[in-house]
Design an enzyme around this catalytic site. Structure first.
Site, PDB file in Angstrom:
ATOM      1  CE  LYS A 243      -3.860  -2.512   1.977  1.00 13.57           C
ATOM      2  NZ  LYS A 243      -4.637  -2.970   3.134  1.00 13.57           N
TER       3      LYS A 243
ATOM      4  CD  GLN B 280      -3.718  -4.533   6.272  1.00  8.98           C
ATOM      5  OE1 GLN B 280      -3.814  -3.501   5.624  1.00  8.98           O
ATOM      6  NE2 GLN B 280      -4.087  -5.696   5.774  1.00  8.98           N
TER       7      GLN B 280
ATOM      8  CG  ASP C 289      -9.929  -0.378   4.657  1.00  9.38           C
ATOM      9  OD1 ASP C 289      -9.523  -0.920   3.619  1.00  9.38           O
ATOM     10  OD2 ASP C 289      -9.264  -0.339   5.717  1.00  9.38           O
TER      11      ASP C 289
HETATM   12  N1  GUN Z   1      -7.025  -7.016   5.956  1.00  7.17           N
HETATM   13  C1  GUN Z   1      -7.256  -7.786   4.878  1.00  7.17           C
HETATM   14  N2  GUN Z   1      -7.794  -7.046   3.879  1.00  7.17           N
HETATM   15  C2  GUN Z   1      -7.905  -5.784   4.360  1.00  7.17           C
HETATM   16  C3  GUN Z   1      -8.385  -4.565   3.788  1.00  7.17           C
HETATM   17  O1  GUN Z   1      -8.842  -4.491   2.642  1.00  7.17           O
HETATM   18  N3  GUN Z   1      -8.312  -3.464   4.604  1.00  7.17           N
HETATM   19  C4  GUN Z   1      -7.831  -3.521   5.871  1.00  7.17           C
HETATM   20  N4  GUN Z   1      -7.823  -2.401   6.589  1.00  7.17           N
HETATM   21  N5  GUN Z   1      -7.390  -4.644   6.423  1.00  7.17           N
HETATM   22  C5  GUN Z   1      -7.424  -5.761   5.658  1.00  7.17           C
END
Ligand code: GUN
Length: 285
Positions: free
Chosen positions: A53, A97, A120
């Site tokens: 990211k 996350q 998200d």
């Molecule tokens: N953990 C697994 N996929 C995601 C996601 O798309 N966003 C976040 N914040 N955590 C995750």
């Protein structure tokens, strides 16, 4: 052999478009979109996702800030950080996350993120908007799947679409986006009876179960489009999806690989949401 849906290539095109739009936005407003990425603890998969990211932010011209907190972080400490980021004008998107260590309630943290910075699209108010068919922020992984379908000339309209998995992150919003584009949508899960019978009806099959090679060739209708959201390790420690790729590719008409399918698209959609957030917040100033 099925057509391979190239998520890496398609995501590169999406990110290039975002890079150009960002450059234009920065020129017009002097504001650089900023994403804060928060990671708590030592989950190795989370570390890889967070690094990817951050790299994507650099590639499209965003500022990214990483907050790496120790495993023993308390819920209050994390809520305090979220509160600080909510009030930080240089930060337009906040991503915490998941998963979080067990002493922290994911729901409490998600609800503490300002809906305006919730890139998200996990906050209840953004989930509600998605249910209503209004997309301020896109749910990243399902929206990435839709982009893959569009880029491959595949429309869900009028088709039997089966989603295997009912998570808040993928399964449920995936079903909504397919429905929004006029698919006939079924959601399957661990309590579904005669699962293979249901999945064999699918013209578009989305696997989001989190179990290595769970979808086998006998579960797939000949000519189906198969989208693999899984990210697992097989018995030899090799990265693999929820779909048993080689045999299923013999039956399907199109299929996403793992890696290089849905994963890069999720990140591209996160970049899109961060730019959307920055633009909306710039207008409010
Ligand atoms: N953990 C697994 N996929 C995601 C996601 O798309 N966003 C976040 N914040 N955590 C995750």
């Amino acid at each position: 052999m099925a057509q391979l849906i190239d998520g890496k290539g398609i995501s590169a095109q999406v990110k290039e478009r975002i890079r150009q739009e960002t450059a234009e936005f920065v020129k017009q407003t002097g504001i650089t979109p900023g994403l804060a990425v928060v990671i708590v603890g030592n989950n190795s998969a989370s570390r890889v996702y967070v690094n990817n990211k951050k790299k994507a932010c650099e590639a499209v011209g965003f500022r990214s800030e990483e907050y790496a907190l120790p495993e023993e972080t308390t819920q209050q400490e994390l809520l305090d950080l979220v509160d600080k980021l909510n009030r930080d004008e240089a930060i337009h998107g906040i991503l915490v996350q998941l998963p979080l260590p067990k002493q922290i309630s994911e729901d409490r943290v998600i609800e503490a993120i300002s809906p305006d910075k919730d890139v998200d699209a996990f906050h209840a108010s953004n989930v509600g908007k998605i249910m209503q068919g209004e997309y301020r922020f896109l749910p990243c992984t399902p929206a990435g799947v839709m982009e893959l379908l569009h880029a491959s000339g595949i429309s869900p309209a009028g088709k039997e679409c089966v989603v295997v998995g009912r998570s808040n992150i993928v399964g449920k919003p995936m079903a909504m986006l397919l429905l929004h584009e006029n698919g006939t949508v079924t959601i399957c899960h661990s309590r579904t009876k005669e699962l293979a019978e249901v999945t064999r009806r699918a013209e578009i099959l989305v696997a989001a179960v989190g179990k290595a090679k769970f979808i086998t060739a006998d579960m797939v209708r000949p000519g189906a489009v198969v989208i693999d959201v899984g990210m697992n390790r097989d018995e030899n420690g090799k990265l693999c999806g929820d779909v048993d790729f080689d045999p299923v590719a013999e039956v399907a008409s199109a299929i996403t690989p793992v890696p290089g399918g849905v994963g890069p698209m999720t990140i591209a959609m996160l970049m899109q949401n961060t730019l959307t957030a920055a633009k909306a917040q710039a207008e409010c100033r």
